[in-house]
Design a protein around this motif. Sequence first.
Motif, mmCIF file in Angstrom:
data_model
loop_
_atom_site.group_PDB
_atom_site.id
_atom_site.type_symbol
_atom_site.label_atom_id
_atom_site.label_comp_id
_atom_site.label_asym_id
_atom_site.label_seq_id
_atom_site.Cartn_x
_atom_site.Cartn_y
_atom_site.Cartn_z
ATOM 1 N N ALA A 1 4.357 5.416 -18.145
ATOM 2 C CA ALA A 1 3.650 4.231 -17.624
ATOM 3 C C ALA A 1 2.090 4.738 -18.089
ATOM 4 O O ALA A 1 1.666 5.533 -18.077
ATOM 5 N N GLN A 2 1.382 3.576 -18.442
ATOM 6 C CA GLN A 2 -0.080 3.711 -18.688
ATOM 7 C C GLN A 2 -0.937 3.544 -17.427
ATOM 8 O O GLN A 2 -1.023 2.481 -16.790
ATOM 9 N N LEU A 3 -1.374 4.678 -16.885
ATOM 10 C CA LEU A 3 -2.124 4.381 -15.758
ATOM 11 C C LEU A 3 -3.630 4.831 -15.660
ATOM 12 O O LEU A 3 -4.065 5.542 -16.448
ATOM 13 N N ALA A 4 -4.290 4.074 -14.673
ATOM 14 C CA ALA A 4 -5.955 4.354 -14.568
ATOM 15 C C ALA A 4 -6.006 4.694 -13.299
ATOM 16 O O ALA A 4 -5.568 4.400 -12.263
ATOM 17 N N VAL A 5 -6.792 5.838 -13.188
ATOM 18 C CA VAL A 5 -7.159 6.509 -11.746
ATOM 19 C C VAL A 5 -8.594 5.983 -11.301
ATOM 20 O O VAL A 5 -9.545 6.443 -12.129
ATOM 21 N N HIS A 6 -8.815 5.605 -10.217
ATOM 22 C CA HIS A 6 -10.022 5.296 -9.520
ATOM 23 C C HIS A 6 -10.274 6.273 -8.601
ATOM 24 O O HIS A 6 -9.497 6.962 -8.013
ATOM 25 N N TYR A 7 -11.804 6.954 -8.368
ATOM 26 C CA TYR A 7 -12.031 7.979 -7.592
ATOM 27 C C TYR A 7 -13.255 7.712 -6.923
ATOM 28 O O TYR A 7 -14.220 6.586 -7.170
ATOM 29 N N ALA A 8 -13.613 8.597 -6.035
ATOM 30 C CA ALA A 8 -14.833 8.433 -5.227
ATOM 31 C C ALA A 8 -16.011 8.886 -6.084
ATOM 32 O O ALA A 8 -16.078 9.668 -7.086
ATOM 33 N N ALA A 9 -17.358 8.332 -5.628
ATOM 34 C CA ALA A 9 -18.424 8.682 -6.218
ATOM 35 C C ALA A 9 -18.595 10.387 -6.168
ATOM 36 O O ALA A 9 -18.332 10.903 -5.308
ATOM 37 N N GLY A 10 -19.126 10.592 -7.244
ATOM 38 C CA GLY A 10 -19.126 12.040 -7.683
ATOM 39 C C GLY A 10 -17.916 13.035 -7.881
ATOM 40 O O GLY A 10 -18.146 14.302 -8.229
ATOM 41 N N GLU B 1 -5.968 16.845 -5.833
ATOM 42 C CA GLU B 1 -4.994 17.153 -6.709
ATOM 43 C C GLU B 1 -3.762 16.792 -6.202
ATOM 44 O O GLU B 1 -2.602 16.333 -6.701
ATOM 45 N N SER B 2 -3.395 17.159 -4.958
ATOM 46 C CA SER B 2 -2.251 16.734 -4.168
ATOM 47 C C SER B 2 -1.981 15.375 -4.149
ATOM 48 O O SER B 2 -0.893 15.036 -4.435
ATOM 49 N N LEU B 3 -3.240 14.604 -3.767
ATOM 50 C CA LEU B 3 -2.947 13.013 -3.694
ATOM 51 C C LEU B 3 -2.546 12.438 -5.022
ATOM 52 O O LEU B 3 -2.013 11.661 -5.113
ATOM 53 N N LEU B 4 -3.341 13.068 -5.997
ATOM 54 C CA LEU B 4 -3.244 12.586 -7.421
ATOM 55 C C LEU B 4 -1.829 12.577 -7.993
ATOM 56 O O LEU B 4 -0.891 11.924 -8.317
ATOM 57 N N GLY C 1 -12.701 10.197 -0.925
ATOM 58 C CA GLY C 1 -12.186 10.933 -1.831
ATOM 59 C C GLY C 1 -10.938 10.448 -2.006
ATOM 60 O O GLY C 1 -10.415 9.736 -1.551
ATOM 61 N N GLY C 2 -10.145 11.331 -2.996
ATOM 62 C CA GLY C 2 -8.778 10.955 -3.461
ATOM 63 C C GLY C 2 -8.740 10.078 -4.298
ATOM 64 O O GLY C 2 -9.787 9.738 -5.272
ATOM 65 N N VAL C 3 -7.676 9.362 -4.497
ATOM 66 C CA VAL C 3 -7.451 8.460 -5.715
ATOM 67 C C VAL C 3 -6.840 7.084 -5.639
ATOM 68 O O VAL C 3 -5.962 6.877 -4.443
ATOM 69 N N VAL C 4 -6.975 6.161 -6.317
ATOM 70 C CA VAL C 4 -6.156 4.935 -6.195
ATOM 71 C C VAL C 4 -5.687 4.909 -7.725
ATOM 72 O O VAL C 4 -6.376 4.858 -8.741
ATOM 73 N N VAL C 5 -4.600 4.876 -7.933
ATOM 74 C CA VAL C 5 -3.663 4.823 -9.102
ATOM 75 C C VAL C 5 -3.163 3.553 -9.506
ATOM 76 O O VAL C 5 -2.441 3.222 -8.691
ATOM 77 N N GLU C 6 -3.550 3.010 -10.619
ATOM 78 C CA GLU C 6 -2.922 1.626 -11.227
ATOM 79 C C GLU C 6 -2.173 1.402 -12.355
ATOM 80 O O GLU C 6 -2.677 2.555 -13.415
ATOM 81 N N SER C 7 -1.140 0.762 -12.486
ATOM 82 C CA SER C 7 -0.365 0.953 -13.760
ATOM 83 C C SER C 7 -1.041 -0.348 -14.482
ATOM 84 O O SER C 7 -0.920 -1.507 -13.721
ATOM 85 N N GLU C 8 -1.194 -0.030 -15.745
ATOM 86 C CA GLU C 8 -2.197 -1.378 -16.585
ATOM 87 C C GLU C 8 -1.043 -2.247 -16.927
ATOM 88 O O GLU C 8 -1.265 -3.326 -16.939
ATOM 89 N N THR D 1 -6.130 7.692 -0.970
ATOM 90 C CA THR D 1 -7.641 8.166 -0.543
ATOM 91 C C THR D 1 -7.772 8.939 0.725
ATOM 92 O O THR D 1 -6.888 8.699 1.460
ATOM 93 N N PHE D 2 -8.680 9.641 0.694
ATOM 94 C CA PHE D 2 -8.789 10.305 1.988
ATOM 95 C C PHE D 2 -9.048 9.485 3.298
ATOM 96 O O PHE D 2 -8.227 9.696 4.326
ATOM 97 N N ASP D 3 -9.326 7.998 2.940
ATOM 98 C CA ASP D 3 -9.609 7.147 4.003
ATOM 99 C C ASP D 3 -8.288 6.630 4.143
ATOM 100 O O ASP D 3 -8.125 6.339 5.366
#
Length: 194
Positions: free
Chosen positions: A120-129, A106-109, A154-161, A170-172
């Motif tokens: 902005a229209q955003l897409a959020v990628h996330y870790a498996a599970g 949640e903090s990273l998001l 874990g964590g997220v990658v957020v992209e603007s479409e 991401t945690f990584d």
Amino acid sequence: MSLETVAEEIREEAEEQAEAIRQDAESEAEEIVSDAESEAEEIVSDAEAEVEREIDQLREQELSSAKLEAKHERMSARREALDDVRDRVESRIADLDADQRRELTESLLTNSLGEFAEDAQLAVHYAAGDEALIEELLEGRQNVAPAGEIDCLGGVVVESESSRVRVKNTFDSVLADVWEDELKQISDRLFDEQ
């Protein structure tokens, strides 16, 4: 003066000259032998000194080579130890309990979404599970949607479409930043070099 006397005088004179030549030759031969012995002693002395220099040089090269090999082995052992520590940290991150995982995600998001304009229209990628977690965290947000799994702890990658801007949180990536910033201190602490 008789012929015999003249012949005797010539012979004596020839013998004297021969003796003088022989003595000169012996003296010259002794001098040549003495010079040759001195030169041979000098050559032997120079050769011994050169052999000593070569032995010292070889000894220094071997010592230097052994020190370098020992340094490489220490560096390799350190690298292995640091890799082991990093693997254990990654394992602990992967095994976070649900509450910790939710809090960090949640903090990273929130930080990632703050990098974009509100509309902005955003897409959020996330870790498996983490699909259910991400859907829950995105509930009520109109311009943000889950976009699928990525390979991370874990964590997220957020992209603007629209602008193709991408924020990787991401945690990584956080671990990589912390690891890079703190590597010297980690190494000093592990190997008591303070």
